[in-house]
Motif scaffolding. Structure first.
Motif, PDB file in Angstrom:
ATOM      1  N   PHE A   7       0.619  -1.044  -0.004  1.00 51.92           N
ATOM      2  CA  PHE A   7       0.278   0.075   0.014  1.00 51.92           C
ATOM      3  C   PHE A   7       0.923   1.051   0.476  1.00 51.92           C
ATOM      4  O   PHE A   7       0.114   2.392   0.132  1.00 51.92           O
ATOM      5  CB  PHE A   7      -0.535   0.013   1.538  1.00 51.92           C
ATOM      6  CG  PHE A   7      -2.199  -1.230   1.314  1.00 51.92           C
ATOM      7  CD1 PHE A   7      -2.981  -1.192   0.214  1.00 51.92           C
ATOM      8  CD2 PHE A   7      -1.808  -2.155   2.011  1.00 51.92           C
ATOM      9  CE1 PHE A   7      -3.900  -2.204   0.745  1.00 51.92           C
ATOM     10  CE2 PHE A   7      -2.981  -3.608   1.535  1.00 51.92           C
ATOM     11  CZ  PHE A   7      -3.692  -3.042   1.495  1.00 51.92           C
ATOM     12  N   GLN A   8       1.860   1.038  -0.444  1.00 54.79           N
ATOM     13  CA  GLN A   8       2.922   2.421  -0.084  1.00 54.79           C
ATOM     14  C   GLN A   8       3.157   2.723  -1.749  1.00 54.79           C
ATOM     15  O   GLN A   8       3.226   3.590  -1.841  1.00 54.79           O
ATOM     16  CB  GLN A   8       4.519   2.851   0.348  1.00 54.79           C
ATOM     17  CG  GLN A   8       5.169   0.517  -0.199  1.00 54.79           C
ATOM     18  CD  GLN A   8       6.430   0.070  -0.270  1.00 54.79           C
ATOM     19  OE1 GLN A   8       7.135   1.110   0.442  1.00 54.79           O
ATOM     20  NE2 GLN A   8       6.743  -0.601   0.349  1.00 54.79           N
ATOM     21  N   ASP A  10       1.217   3.936  -5.025  1.00 58.19           N
ATOM     22  CA  ASP A  10       0.433   4.717  -5.950  1.00 58.19           C
ATOM     23  C   ASP A  10      -1.151   3.618  -6.673  1.00 58.19           C
ATOM     24  O   ASP A  10      -1.836   3.503  -6.246  1.00 58.19           O
ATOM     25  CB  ASP A  10       0.619   6.156  -6.120  1.00 58.19           C
ATOM     26  CG  ASP A  10       0.724   7.219  -5.395  1.00 58.19           C
ATOM     27  OD1 ASP A  10       0.912   6.395  -3.895  1.00 58.19           O
ATOM     28  OD2 ASP A  10       1.840   7.776  -5.248  1.00 58.19           O
ATOM     29  N   ARG A  13      -2.701   1.244  -4.642  1.00 56.10           N
ATOM     30  CA  ARG A  13      -3.624   1.626  -3.886  1.00 56.10           C
ATOM     31  C   ARG A  13      -4.523   2.457  -4.613  1.00 56.10           C
ATOM     32  O   ARG A  13      -5.974   2.054  -4.338  1.00 56.10           O
ATOM     33  CB  ARG A  13      -3.846   2.916  -2.951  1.00 56.10           C
ATOM     34  CG  ARG A  13      -2.351   3.222  -1.769  1.00 56.10           C
ATOM     35  CD  ARG A  13      -2.339   4.455  -1.058  1.00 56.10           C
ATOM     36  NE  ARG A  13      -1.855   5.911  -1.681  1.00 56.10           N
ATOM     37  CZ  ARG A  13      -0.403   5.742  -1.535  1.00 56.10           C
ATOM     38  NH1 ARG A  13       0.579   4.669  -0.723  1.00 56.10           N
ATOM     39  NH2 ARG A  13       0.042   6.478  -2.765  1.00 56.10           N
ATOM     40  N   ASN A  14      -4.305   2.823  -5.514  1.00 58.56           N
ATOM     41  CA  ASN A  14      -5.528   3.078  -6.916  1.00 58.56           C
ATOM     42  C   ASN A  14      -6.200   2.100  -7.385  1.00 58.56           C
ATOM     43  O   ASN A  14      -7.304   2.030  -7.357  1.00 58.56           O
ATOM     44  CB  ASN A  14      -5.061   3.398  -7.744  1.00 58.56           C
ATOM     45  CG  ASN A  14      -4.392   5.637  -7.866  1.00 58.56           C
ATOM     46  OD1 ASN A  14      -5.028   5.910  -6.623  1.00 58.56           O
ATOM     47  ND2 ASN A  14      -3.272   6.133  -8.549  1.00 58.56           N
ATOM     48  N   LEU A  17      -8.537   0.888  -4.728  1.00 55.11           N
ATOM     49  CA  LEU A  17      -9.972   1.680  -4.076  1.00 55.11           C
ATOM     50  C   LEU A  17     -10.098   1.813  -5.813  1.00 55.11           C
ATOM     51  O   LEU A  17     -12.158   1.529  -5.647  1.00 55.11           O
ATOM     52  CB  LEU A  17      -9.603   3.131  -4.350  1.00 55.11           C
ATOM     53  CG  LEU A  17     -10.499   4.098  -4.775  1.00 55.11           C
ATOM     54  CD1 LEU A  17     -11.438   4.162  -3.823  1.00 55.11           C
ATOM     55  CD2 LEU A  17      -9.673   5.866  -5.116  1.00 55.11           C
ATOM     56  N   ASN A 232     -10.547  -7.713  -2.820  1.00 60.77           N
ATOM     57  CA  ASN A 232      -9.845  -7.553  -2.438  1.00 60.77           C
ATOM     58  C   ASN A 232      -8.769  -8.712  -1.984  1.00 60.77           C
ATOM     59  O   ASN A 232      -7.196  -8.349  -2.191  1.00 60.77           O
ATOM     60  CB  ASN A 232     -10.076  -6.560  -1.231  1.00 60.77           C
ATOM     61  CG  ASN A 232     -10.791  -5.385  -1.428  1.00 60.77           C
ATOM     62  OD1 ASN A 232      -9.954  -3.865  -1.388  1.00 60.77           O
ATOM     63  ND2 ASN A 232     -12.019  -4.856  -1.444  1.00 60.77           N
ATOM     64  N   TYR A 236      -4.805  -8.642  -3.860  1.00 63.48           N
ATOM     65  CA  TYR A 236      -3.718  -9.064  -3.453  1.00 63.48           C
ATOM     66  C   TYR A 236      -2.882 -10.381  -3.152  1.00 63.48           C
ATOM     67  O   TYR A 236      -1.832  -9.913  -3.254  1.00 63.48           O
ATOM     68  CB  TYR A 236      -3.977  -9.134  -1.740  1.00 63.48           C
ATOM     69  CG  TYR A 236      -2.962  -8.946  -0.422  1.00 63.48           C
ATOM     70  CD1 TYR A 236      -2.932  -7.792   0.118  1.00 63.48           C
ATOM     71  CD2 TYR A 236      -2.251 -10.184   0.423  1.00 63.48           C
ATOM     72  CE1 TYR A 236      -1.473  -7.205   0.671  1.00 63.48           C
ATOM     73  CE2 TYR A 236      -1.598  -9.883   1.402  1.00 63.48           C
ATOM     74  CZ  TYR A 236      -1.477  -9.131   1.346  1.00 63.48           C
ATOM     75  OH  TYR A 236      -0.537  -8.812   2.238  1.00 63.48           O
TER      76      TYR A 236
END
Length: 269
Positions: A7-8, A10, A13-14, A17, A232, A236
């Motif tokens: 999650f570090q 970008d 994370r996008n 989301l 999710n 992952y």
């Protein structure tokens, strides 16, 4: 302990989301599609959207935008044919699918950037553009708002359009709006999770939720929760196994559904 270092980044994370937002809205569309016995509409619109993709690549226009426009026309084509052949809804789907696949086959012969074309086949959720990310966010807000506002109308239409008309529901207007939302949702999802995957995401969470044989509301809520968890988890796992995200998500959803079906069979239900 679950590693959280991914999650570090970008782009990851996008991806989470966008994946979560799509996992919420796709079952909202999928439940009505399944109950109307139009499960293959996802497959059809996803494949026909490739015609818009190839056209966009040839014209130098955003392929996602072209796919969305073409998908809208295809969806309304299905709805128009479905009203002309009310007893043969699958005929409308087959006709539009045939036209879309044929057009894609012809146009793809002139496409030189096959790498971009292949991204739409299997998706590329890790490389979405800011435009596509905002498109998903706006679409998610619109779909959720309309599902909540039109909950009663969608419930009636999903089970019996004739009864819905008798109840005073504007079936034509609701179907038009729902067709529009379905087309946009599928075309956007096809870009991120892939044309070959999106129809599975439309159907599998709903099919899983329906195994519990509860109310319409419960089926909708469970389908969304199940979709979010599996999406999710699939993202992952795909990061660490270096597998294709869309395919990983679908395999996880399918495995859970198979286990559930086996469990019900062993219990004699």
């Amino acid at each position: 302990m679950i590693p959280l270092e991914i999650f570090q980044y970008d782009f990851l994370r996008n991806a989470f989301l966008i994946g979560t937002l799509l996992a919420v809205i796709i079952p909202c569309i999928g439940l009505t599609v399944v109950l109307k016995r139009l499960s293959m509409i996802g497959e059809t619109l996803a494949h026909t959207s490739l015609a818009g993709v190839t056209l966009g690549l040839l014209l130098g226009v955003n392929p996602t935008l072209c796919a969305t426009i073409y998908c809208i026309f295809a969806a309304f084509g299905i709805e128009l044919l479905r009203t002309r052949y009310p007893q043969y809804a699958e005929l409308a789907i087959a006709l539009i699918l045939s036209i879309g696949v044929g057009l894609t086959g012809v146009l793809s012969s002139f496409v030189t950037n096959m790498a971009s074309f292949q991204q739409f086949l299997f998706g590329s959720i890790l490389t979405v553009t800011p435009f596509e990310m905002w498109l998903v966010i706006i679409l998610s807000v619109v779909v959720l708002a309309l599902v909540i506002l039109l909950y009663r109308e969608l419930f009636y239409i999903a089970f019996d359009e004739s009864a819905a008309r008798l109840a005073g529901i504007p079936v034509g207007a609701i179907n038009t709006l729902f067709t529009f939302l379905t087309a946009i949702t599928i075309s956007v999802a096809a870009r991120t999770v892939g044309v070959l995957i999106v129809s599975s995401l439309l159907v599998i969470p709903v099919a899983t939720a329906m195994q519990f044989r509860r109310s319409y509301r419960f089926t909708l809520i469970f389908a969304v929760i199940f979709s979010v968890i599996m999406t999710n988890l699939g993202l992952y796992i795909s990061y660490f196994t270096e597998t294709q995200p869309g395919g990983t998500i679908v395999l996880l959803q399918s495995a859970f559904l198979v286990v559930l079906l086996i469990g019900r069979a062993l219990r004699g239900k």
